[in-house]
Every structure is written in C-alpha cells, then in structure tokens.
Design a protein around this motif. Structure first.
Motif, PDB file in Angstrom:
ATOM      1  N   ALA A  80      -5.920  41.084  -9.785  1.00  9.32           N
ATOM      2  CA  ALA A  80      -4.491  41.239 -10.066  1.00  9.32           C
ATOM      3  C   ALA A  80      -3.774  41.899  -8.887  1.00  9.32           C
ATOM      4  CB  ALA A  80      -4.292  42.072 -11.328  1.00  9.32           C
ATOM      5  N   ILE A  81      -4.443  42.846  -8.244  1.00  9.72           N
ATOM      6  CA  ILE A  81      -3.812  43.581  -7.146  1.00  9.72           C
ATOM      7  C   ILE A  81      -3.870  42.798  -5.839  1.00  9.72           C
ATOM      8  CG2 ILE A  81      -3.985  45.658  -5.716  1.00  9.72           C
ATOM      9  CD1 ILE A  81      -5.044  47.080  -8.272  1.00  9.72           C
ATOM     10  N   PHE A  82      -5.056  42.298  -5.501  1.00 12.11           N
ATOM     11  CA  PHE A  82      -5.261  41.686  -4.188  1.00 12.11           C
ATOM     12  C   PHE A  82      -5.216  40.173  -4.190  1.00 12.11           C
ATOM     13  CE2 PHE A  82      -7.605  45.748  -4.013  1.00 12.11           C
ATOM     14  CZ  PHE A  82      -6.829  46.362  -3.050  1.00 12.11           C
ATOM     15  N   GLY A  83      -5.183  39.535  -5.345  1.00 14.89           N
ATOM     16  CA  GLY A  83      -5.223  38.082  -5.418  1.00 14.89           C
ATOM     17  C   GLY A  83      -4.070  37.381  -4.733  1.00 14.89           C
ATOM     18  N   PRO A  84      -2.833  37.654  -5.128  1.00 18.65           N
ATOM     19  CA  PRO A  84      -1.702  36.940  -4.515  1.00 18.65           C
ATOM     20  C   PRO A  84      -1.583  37.146  -2.998  1.00 18.65           C
ATOM     21  CG  PRO A  84      -1.030  37.936  -6.574  1.00 18.65           C
ATOM     22  CD  PRO A  84      -2.415  38.435  -6.286  1.00 18.65           C
ATOM     23  N   TYR A 105      -2.405  34.795   2.444  1.00 23.24           N
ATOM     24  CA  TYR A 105      -3.033  34.923   3.757  1.00 23.24           C
ATOM     25  C   TYR A 105      -3.877  33.698   4.082  1.00 23.24           C
ATOM     26  CZ  TYR A 105      -6.443  36.370   7.239  1.00 23.24           C
ATOM     27  OH  TYR A 105      -7.253  36.419   8.334  1.00 23.24           O
ATOM     28  N   TRP A 106      -4.719  33.268   3.123  1.00 21.08           N
ATOM     29  CA  TRP A 106      -5.607  32.146   3.404  1.00 21.08           C
ATOM     30  C   TRP A 106      -4.846  30.829   3.542  1.00 21.08           C
ATOM     31  CZ3 TRP A 106      -9.797  32.803   5.762  1.00 21.08           C
ATOM     32  CH2 TRP A 106     -10.571  33.946   5.559  1.00 21.08           C
ATOM     33  N   LYS A 107      -3.772  30.649   2.791  1.00 22.92           N
ATOM     34  CA  LYS A 107      -2.957  29.437   2.956  1.00 22.92           C
ATOM     35  C   LYS A 107      -2.372  29.389   4.360  1.00 22.92           C
ATOM     36  CE  LYS A 107      -1.597  28.955  -1.870  1.00 22.92           C
ATOM     37  NZ  LYS A 107      -0.487  29.098  -2.819  1.00 22.92           N
ATOM     38  N   LYS A 108      -1.841  30.523   4.805  1.00 22.14           N
ATOM     39  CA  LYS A 108      -1.247  30.607   6.147  1.00 22.14           C
ATOM     40  C   LYS A 108      -2.314  30.391   7.213  1.00 22.14           C
ATOM     41  CE  LYS A 108       1.310  33.824   9.069  1.00 22.14           C
ATOM     42  NZ  LYS A 108       1.833  35.191   9.170  1.00 22.14           N
ATOM     43  N   ARG A 109      -3.464  31.000   7.027  1.00 15.13           N
ATOM     44  CA  ARG A 109      -4.553  30.898   8.000  1.00 15.13           C
ATOM     45  C   ARG A 109      -5.052  29.455   8.121  1.00 15.13           C
ATOM     46  NH1 ARG A 109      -8.808  34.614   9.860  1.00 15.13           N
ATOM     47  NH2 ARG A 109      -9.917  33.302  11.327  1.00 15.13           N
ATOM     48  N   LEU A 110      -5.268  28.785   6.995  1.00 11.42           N
ATOM     49  CA  LEU A 110      -5.746  27.405   7.025  1.00 11.42           C
ATOM     50  C   LEU A 110      -4.717  26.474   7.653  1.00 11.42           C
ATOM     51  CD1 LEU A 110      -7.495  27.197   3.548  1.00 11.42           C
ATOM     52  CD2 LEU A 110      -8.587  27.254   5.792  1.00 11.42           C
ATOM     53  N   LYS A 111      -3.440  26.731   7.380  1.00 11.52           N
ATOM     54  CA  LYS A 111      -2.381  25.920   7.979  1.00 11.52           C
ATOM     55  C   LYS A 111      -2.382  26.077   9.496  1.00 11.52           C
ATOM     56  CE  LYS A 111       2.604  25.285   7.895  1.00 11.52           C
ATOM     57  NZ  LYS A 111       3.879  25.805   7.400  1.00 11.52           N
ATOM     58  N   GLU A 112      -2.522  27.318   9.978  1.00  9.19           N
ATOM     59  CA  GLU A 112      -2.554  27.573  11.423  1.00  9.19           C
ATOM     60  C   GLU A 112      -3.770  26.907  12.067  1.00  9.19           C
ATOM     61  OE1 GLU A 112      -2.450  31.802  11.759  1.00  9.19           O
ATOM     62  OE2 GLU A 112      -0.309  31.934  11.355  1.00  9.19           O
TER      63      GLU A 112
END
Length: 57
Positions: free
Chosen positions: A28-32, A37-44
């Motif tokens: 709940a705290i770190f999920g979103p 972060y991972w969406k941005k990282r994979l896109k880059e």
C-alpha cells in the motif's frame, strides 16, 4: 542459561499475521511509486534500444 527469562516463542499464527500485515502495508505504501518508477524505467530502456538499433542500421 539461554532464554531463562523467556519461556515461550512467538506463536506461528502471530508470526504469519505480522508477515501478512507487513506485506499488505508495504504494498500500500510503496506499490504505486514503484509501479510508476518501473513504467518510466522500461519506457526509457525501450527508447534507448530503439536508438541503438537505428544507429546500427
């Protein structure tokens, strides 16, 4: 000698409950932020791969 003041260990249901609470609250705290972060990282990384492929051809 060992554990003279402590005669009982934590019960298994208590440990399992603590683990479940920890996992749920952690998600709940770190999920979103982690998902973002991972969406941005994979896109880059995909953009970099396209640039590398374009420069090699």
């Amino acid at each position: 000698m060992f554990g003279l003041g402590r005669r009982r260990f934590l019960s298994l249901p208590m440990v399992i409950g603590a683990v479940v609470i920890g996992v749920v609250s952690g998600k709940a705290i770190f999920g979103p932020p982690l998902d973002e972060y991972w969406k941005k990282r994979l896109k880059e990384e995909a953009e970099e791969a396209q640039k590398r492929d374009a420069s090699h051809n």
